[in-house]
Write a protein that holds these residues in place. Structure first.
Motif, short mmCIF file in Angstrom:
data_model
loop_
_atom_site.label_atom_id
_atom_site.label_comp_id
_atom_site.label_asym_id
_atom_site.label_seq_id
_atom_site.Cartn_x
_atom_site.Cartn_y
_atom_site.Cartn_z
N LEU A 16 0.83 -1.20 0.00
CA LEU A 16 0.00 0.00 0.00
C LEU A 16 0.87 1.26 0.00
CD1 LEU A 16 -2.48 -1.17 2.79
CD2 LEU A 16 -2.94 -1.17 0.32
N ALA A 17 0.31 2.35 -0.48
CA ALA A 17 0.95 3.67 -0.41
C ALA A 17 2.37 3.63 -0.96
CB ALA A 17 0.94 4.18 1.04
N ASN A 18 2.50 3.09 -2.19
CA ASN A 18 3.81 3.03 -2.85
C ASN A 18 4.86 2.29 -2.02
OD1 ASN A 18 2.99 4.53 -5.15
ND2 ASN A 18 3.22 6.44 -3.99
N GLY A 19 4.43 1.22 -1.39
CA GLY A 19 5.35 0.38 -0.63
C GLY A 19 5.60 0.82 0.79
N LYS A 20 4.94 1.88 1.24
CA LYS A 20 5.14 2.33 2.62
C LYS A 20 4.51 1.38 3.62
CE LYS A 20 5.61 7.23 1.51
NZ LYS A 20 5.09 8.60 1.74
N ALA A 21 3.59 0.55 3.16
CA ALA A 21 2.99 -0.46 4.03
C ALA A 21 2.89 -1.76 3.23
CB ALA A 21 1.61 -0.02 4.51
N GLU A 22 3.33 -2.86 3.84
CA GLU A 22 3.24 -4.18 3.23
C GLU A 22 2.75 -5.16 4.28
OE1 GLU A 22 6.81 -4.40 -0.05
OE2 GLU A 22 7.37 -4.60 2.06
N TRP A 23 1.92 -6.09 3.86
CA TRP A 23 1.51 -7.13 4.79
C TRP A 23 1.20 -8.41 4.03
CZ3 TRP A 23 -3.42 -9.44 5.07
CH2 TRP A 23 -4.41 -8.85 4.28
N THR A 24 1.38 -9.53 4.72
CA THR A 24 1.07 -10.83 4.15
C THR A 24 0.42 -11.69 5.23
OG1 THR A 24 3.15 -11.93 4.77
CG2 THR A 24 3.13 -10.71 2.69
N ALA A 25 -0.40 -12.61 4.81
CA ALA A 25 -1.01 -13.59 5.72
C ALA A 25 -1.09 -14.92 4.99
CB ALA A 25 -2.40 -13.13 6.17
N ALA A 26 -0.89 -16.00 5.72
CA ALA A 26 -0.90 -17.33 5.11
C ALA A 26 -1.50 -18.35 6.06
CB ALA A 26 0.52 -17.75 4.72
N LEU A 27 -2.19 -19.32 5.48
CA LEU A 27 -2.67 -20.51 6.17
C LEU A 27 -2.06 -21.71 5.46
CD1 LEU A 27 -6.47 -19.65 6.51
CD2 LEU A 27 -4.73 -19.47 8.31
N TYR A 28 -1.65 -22.72 6.21
CA TYR A 28 -1.01 -23.88 5.60
C TYR A 28 -1.31 -25.16 6.39
CZ TYR A 28 2.39 -23.63 9.39
OH TYR A 28 2.96 -23.61 10.64
N ARG A 29 -1.15 -26.26 5.70
CA ARG A 29 -1.22 -27.57 6.33
C ARG A 29 -0.20 -28.47 5.65
NH1 ARG A 29 -4.35 -31.05 9.41
NH2 ARG A 29 -4.31 -33.24 8.77
N ILE A 30 0.67 -29.10 6.45
CA ILE A 30 1.72 -30.00 5.93
C ILE A 30 1.55 -31.36 6.59
CG2 ILE A 30 4.19 -30.37 5.63
CD1 ILE A 30 4.61 -27.37 6.05
N ARG A 31 1.62 -32.40 5.79
CA ARG A 31 1.61 -33.76 6.31
C ARG A 31 2.90 -34.45 5.87
NH1 ARG A 31 -1.89 -37.93 8.11
NH2 ARG A 31 -1.13 -40.01 7.50
N LYS A 32 3.54 -35.09 6.81
CA LYS A 32 4.78 -35.81 6.54
C LYS A 32 4.61 -37.28 6.92
CE LYS A 32 9.75 -35.44 7.55
NZ LYS A 32 10.77 -34.62 8.25
N ASP A 33 4.86 -38.16 5.98
CA ASP A 33 4.68 -39.60 6.18
C ASP A 33 6.02 -40.32 6.12
OD1 ASP A 33 1.82 -39.67 6.39
OD2 ASP A 33 1.75 -39.25 4.24
N ASP A 34 5.97 -41.60 6.53
CA ASP A 34 7.14 -42.50 6.48
C ASP A 34 8.21 -42.14 7.49
OD1 ASP A 34 6.05 -44.01 4.37
OD2 ASP A 34 6.79 -42.59 2.90
N ILE A 35 7.84 -41.51 8.61
CA ILE A 35 8.81 -41.33 9.67
C ILE A 35 8.92 -42.65 10.43
CG2 ILE A 35 8.33 -38.87 9.84
CD1 ILE A 35 6.76 -39.34 12.35
N ILE A 36 10.02 -42.81 11.15
CA ILE A 36 10.29 -44.09 11.81
C ILE A 36 9.40 -44.27 13.03
CG2 ILE A 36 12.03 -45.44 13.03
CD1 ILE A 36 12.44 -45.34 10.06
N THR A 37 8.80 -45.45 13.13
CA THR A 37 7.97 -45.82 14.27
C THR A 37 8.21 -47.29 14.58
OG1 THR A 37 5.70 -45.83 15.13
CG2 THR A 37 5.99 -46.46 12.82
N ARG A 38 7.66 -47.77 15.67
CA ARG A 38 7.77 -49.18 16.02
C ARG A 38 6.70 -49.99 15.30
NH1 ARG A 38 12.65 -50.54 18.47
NH2 ARG A 38 13.22 -48.89 19.94
N ASP A 39 7.02 -51.21 14.98
CA ASP A 39 6.07 -52.14 14.38
C ASP A 39 5.08 -52.58 15.46
OD1 ASP A 39 4.66 -54.15 13.17
OD2 ASP A 39 6.41 -55.10 12.26
N PRO A 40 3.77 -52.29 15.31
CA PRO A 40 2.81 -52.66 16.36
C PRO A 40 2.81 -54.15 16.67
CG PRO A 40 1.80 -51.19 14.76
CD PRO A 40 3.13 -51.58 14.19
#
Length: 698
Positions: free
Chosen positions: A517-541
Motif C-alpha cells: 500500500l501507499a507506494n510500498g510504505k505499508a506491506e503485509w502478508t497472511a498465510a494458512l497452511y497444512r503440511i503432512r509428513k509420512d514415512d517417519i520411523i515408528t515401532r512395528d505394532p
C-alpha cells in the motif's frame, strides 16, 4: 582409496580455477566489448514484496507474484537492528526459531519441522549437503546483500531436506562503480569485530568484489572464547557480448564457543551457574569451510539463456569436548560424561546445467544437477570418560577418554536431479506456476574399522502447482499445493540400519494474501497452511522390537507479517506465527503411542516486533522477540519455558560517510534457554550487553 579422496580434494578446485583462468585469458584476446554493468537490487525496507526472489523459484519471480510464503531481509534492516549474526536476522523473520548448538552448528525450526535435515541453508543458491546433521555457514551477515526465506517445502528448487524452510544468503554483487565499506565494533563479553569490503572495475569488461571479516568474544561464560574469520571474493567478467563469467573463491574459519549448556538444578535454570562452563579446559571446536564457484552464462537469444555452474565445497570440522552434565543435589556436584572426539572431512563437487526461456506470457526453466560428495567420519566411540566437579570454583581438567580417536567410516555419495519449472501468465491478473523435480542419491559406505560396507539408492519426486491472482496491481491472493521429501538422517552418514528406509514424503496445501500500500510504505502478508509428513520411523505394532516406516506427522498454522511506515520518521515491523503440530502416528519403545504429542523444538507461537525511528542524522529502534514453550522430547514430558527478549539500537550519522551505532541486547537481562542439549542441561541465551560499532561507507 576413499581416505585419499577425502583428504586430498585438489582436482575439483583445480578445475574450477583453470576454468576461471582460461576464460579470463580468452577475454583478454577478444576485441573491446561494451561496458558491463552489474547492479544490485535497490535497498528495500519491509518485506521485500517487490524484489525478485531467487530462492522460492528459479524464474526470479517477485515475492508479490510468488504463490508461496517468502520474505527478504535486507542488509540495511539487519544493520539498523544490530543483527551481527545470520541467526539473529533469520529469527526476526516469521516463524523461524533458533535451535543451534555446538553439535549441529547452525540449525532452525520452522512450520513444525526442525534441524538441518528439514531446514535447508544456502549461500547464493549453493547448498553443501549436511554431514552428520551439521551445518556451519553462513554464520554472519557481512558481505551479504540480503537473506531470503522460503517457508514450507522447497524441494522443486533445492531437493530433499527442505520441508520446513529454505534460507538463502545472497552475496553482494561486484559493481563497476568503485566503493568501500568498513566496520569495527567493541562490546560486552570482550567482543571485538571488524569487517571491510570493496568493489570496482576490472578493465572495461568486468568487476570484482572483496569482503573480509573477523570477530572474537568470550561468550559470557568462563572459557567461552570464540573467534571467526572469512574472506569472500567475487568476479564478474564479460567474455563476449553474449557470454559472461562469474566466479567466487571463499575461505572461512570458525572456533565456536566451547559451551554445551548449563545443568538444571532441581529441574530449573539456576542463575548462580549462569557464567559457568563445565567443559574441559582443553576442549576444542573448529570449522573450516572453502568454496570455489565458476558460472558461465550464455545469452543465446533475447528469449533463451543457458548457464553452467561448477562448484567445489570443502568442510573440515573438529570436536573434542566433555558434553553431558548432570547436577547431583545430594553431593552438590556436577557429574560430567560423554568425552566425545569427532572429526568430519567433507568435499562436494557439483555442477548445474540450466536453460531458461522467457518470451511472451511464458517463462520456463529446466536443469540438471549432479554432485559427488566424499565424507569421512572419525570418532572415539563409545565416548568413554567421566569426572566430577564442584558447581562453582572448579578446575576444568583435561580431555581424558579411554577410547582412541579412529577413522570410523567413509561414504561416497552421487546425486542427480532433474527439474522443470514453468510460470504462465493466463491473463494480466492470473499467474500459474508449476514445477516438478526428481532426485536420486546413490550412497556407498565403507567401514574403516573392518565392518561390512553397503550401497543404497534413494529417490524422490516432488512437485508444485500454484496460482497467483492479482486483485489489484499491488494486491494478490495465492494458493499452492507442493510436495517434498526429507532424509531420515543425514544421507552422508547413512548407516546400515537406515539404508533400507526410503526418504520421508511431505505434502503441503497453502493459501494466502499479499498486499503493498501507499507506494510500498505499508506491506503485509497472511498465510494458512497444512503440511503432512509420512514415512517417519515408528515401532512395528506387531513387533515392538522392530522399527518400520509407518509414522506420520501433521503441522498446520497461520502466519502474519507486516511492515508499515507510520509517519515520515517512524516504521514498525511485526510478525506472528501460530503452529499446531502433532504426531498422528508414532510408536516408541514398549509400543508407547505419541499420537497427539507436539514434536520437539516447535513453539506453538512465536512473534517479533521492531519499532524504528529515522530522522536527520539520528536513527533508533527497539523491539521484542517472543518464543513460546517448546518440548524437548516426543513424549512432551519436559519443556523449555517461553521467553521474551527486548533489544534496542541507537545510531548517529557523524557525516554522510560515518555511522556510529550502539546496540543493546537483552535489556531486561532475562535468564532463558535458547535450546536444550539434553534433558539435564540447557544452552542459555546471552545476558544483557551492549556493543558499539562504527561503519564507514565511501
Amino acid at each position: 582409496m576413499k581416505q585419499n579422496r577425502v583428504r586430498h580434494p585438489i582436482h575439483p578446485i583445480a578445475a574450477a580455477i583453470a576454468l576461471l583462468c582460461c576464460a579470463t585469458a580468452g577475454a583478454q584476446q577478444t576485441d573491446a566489448m561494451p561496458t558491463v554493468t552489474v547492479s544490485a537490487a535497490p535497498v528495500q525496507e519491509g518485506l521485500g514484496l517487490a524484489r525478485e526472489n531467487a530462492t522460492a523459484s528459479r524464474l526470479n519471480l517477485s515475492a508479490q507474484d510468488m504463490p508461496a510464503s517468502v520474505e527478504s531481509l535486507s542488509t540495511a534492516a539487519m544493520q539498523a537492528r544490530g543483527d551481527l549474526q545470520v541467526k539473529d536476522a533469520v529469527t526476526r523473520s516469521t516463524g523461524l526459531t533458533d535451535i543451534s548448538s555446538p553439535g549441529n552448528g547452525i540449525a532452525y525450526s520452522a512450520r513444525g519441522f526442525s534441524g538441518n535435515n528439514a531446514i535447508a541453508m544456502l549461500e547464493n543458491g549453493q547448498r553443501l549437503l549436511v554431514g552428520s546433521g551439521t551445518a556451519t555457514y553462513p554464520s554472519d551477515p557481512w558481505g551479504y546483500d540480503y537473506i531470503e526465506v522460503l517457508r514450507g517445502p522447497g524441494s522443486v528448487v533445492y531437493g530433499s531436506g527442505s520441508t520446513g524452510a529454505t534460507i538463502n544468503a545472497v552475496r553482494k554483487a561486484p559493481q563497476r562503480a568503485a566503493s568501500f565499506e568498513a566496520m569495527a565494533g567493541i562490546g560486552g563479553g570482550k567482543a571485538l569485530r571488524a569487517g571491510a569490503g570493496g568493489t570496482g572495475a576490472i578493465g572495461g569488461k568486468g568487476a570484482f568484489r572483496l569482503d573480509a571479516y573477523a570477530d572474537r568474544s568470550d561468550g559470557f561464560v568462563d572459557r567461552g572464547e570464540a573467534r571467526h574469520g572469512k574472506l569472500l571474493t567475487s568476479l564478474a567478467y564479460a567474455l563476449t557480448p553474449d557470454l559472461d563469467l562469474d566466479a567466487q573463491l571463499d575461505h572461512a574459519e570458525q572456533k565456536p564457543q566451547r559451551y554445551f549448556g548449563t545443568p538444571l538444578v532441581n529441574g530449573r535454570l539456576a542463575g548462580q551457574l549462569r557464567n559457568e562452563n563445565y567443559n574441559v579446559g582443553d576442549a576444542d571446536i573448529e570449522y573450516v569451510d572453502d568454496k570455489a564457484v565458476a558460472r558461465l552464462t550464455w545469452r543465446v537469444s533475447p528469449a533463451l539463456t543457458v548457464s553452467n555452474e561448477l562448484a567445489y565445497m570443502k568442510a573440515r570440522r573438529n570436536w573434542r569436548n566433555a558434553e553431558y552434565y548432570v547436577y547431583n543435589p545430594a553431593a552438590n556436584v556436577v557429574e560430567r560424561s560423554d568425552y566425545i572426539a569427532i572429526q568430519h572431512r567433507q568435499e562436494q563437487t557439483a555442477n548445474r546445467l540450466e536453460a531458461r526461456w522467457n518470451a511472451g506470457a511464458n517463462r520456463l526453466v529446466t536443469g540438471w544437477e549432479a554432485a559427488t560428495i566424499n565424507f569421512q567420519h572419525t570418532n572415539n566411540s563409545p565416548y568413554g570418560g567421566s569426572s566430577t566437579v564442584a558447581p562453582t570454583g572448579f578446575h576444568p581438567g583435561v580431555f581424558d577418554s579411554p577410547d582412541p580417536l579412529r577413522p570410523n567410516f567413509a561414504t561416497d555419495t552421487a546425486t542427480n536431479a532433474f527439474y522443470i519449472e514453468d510460470a504462465y501468465s493466463l491473463s494480466e491478473s492470473l499467474l500459474l506456476l508449476a514445477g516438478a523435480r526428481h532426485d536420486r542419491y546413490e550412497v556407498d559406505r565403507v567401514s574403516l574399522q573392518g565392518a561390512a560396507g553397503f550401497s543404497a539408492t534413494l529417490a524422490s519426486n516432488s512437485a508444485r502447482l500454484g496460482l497467483t491472482w492479482k486483485l489489484a496491481p499491488h494486491t494478490s491472493l495465492y494458493g499452492q499445493f507442493s510436495s517434498g521429501s526429507d532424509p531420515l538422517t543425514s544421507l552422508l552418514s547413512l548407516n546400515l540400519a537406515n539404508a533400507r528406509y526410503k526418504l520421508t514424503r511431505s505434502r503441503q496445501a497453502e493459501g494466502g494474501v499479499k498486499q503493498s500500500l501507499a507506494n510500498g510504505k505499508a506491506e503485509w502478508t497472511a498465510a494458512l497452511y497444512r503440511i503432512r509428513k509420512d514415512d517417519i520411523i515408528t515401532r512395528d505394532p506387531s513387533n515392538p522390537a522392530q522399527s518400520i516406516q509407518g509414522g506420520s506427522q501433521t503441522s498446520q498454522g497461520a502466519e502474519f507479517s507486516a511492515a508499515v511506515s507510520l509517519a515520515s520518521a517512524w516504521r514498525i515491523d511485526a510478525n506472528l506465527a501460530y503452529t499446531d503440530a502433532q504426531f498422528d502416528r508414532l510408536l516408541e519403545g514398549g509400543n508407547v503411542s505419541r499420537a497427539g504429542k507436539r514434536p520437539p523444538d516447535v513453539p506453538a507461537t512465536s512473534a517479533n516486533l521492531w519499532l524504528a525511528y529515522k530522522a536527520d542524522a539520528w536513527r533508533a529502534g527497539a523491539g521484542a522477540r517472543y518464543v513460546g514453550k517448546r518440548f524437548i522430547d516426543n513424549g512432551n514430558t519436559q519443556a523449555l519455558p517461553a521467553y521474551t527478549v527486548i533489544d534496542a539500537a541507537l545510531g548517529w550519522n557523524l557525516n554522510r560517510h560515518v555511522l556510529v551505532q550502539l546496540n543493546l541486547r537483552n535489556l531486561a537481562d532475562r535468564l532463558y534457554a535458547s535450546t536444550s542439549y539434553s534433558d539435564s542441561q540447557y544452552l542459555l541465551g546471552d545476558r544483557r550487553h551492549a556493543e558499539l560499532t562504527v561503519q564507514w561507507r565511501y
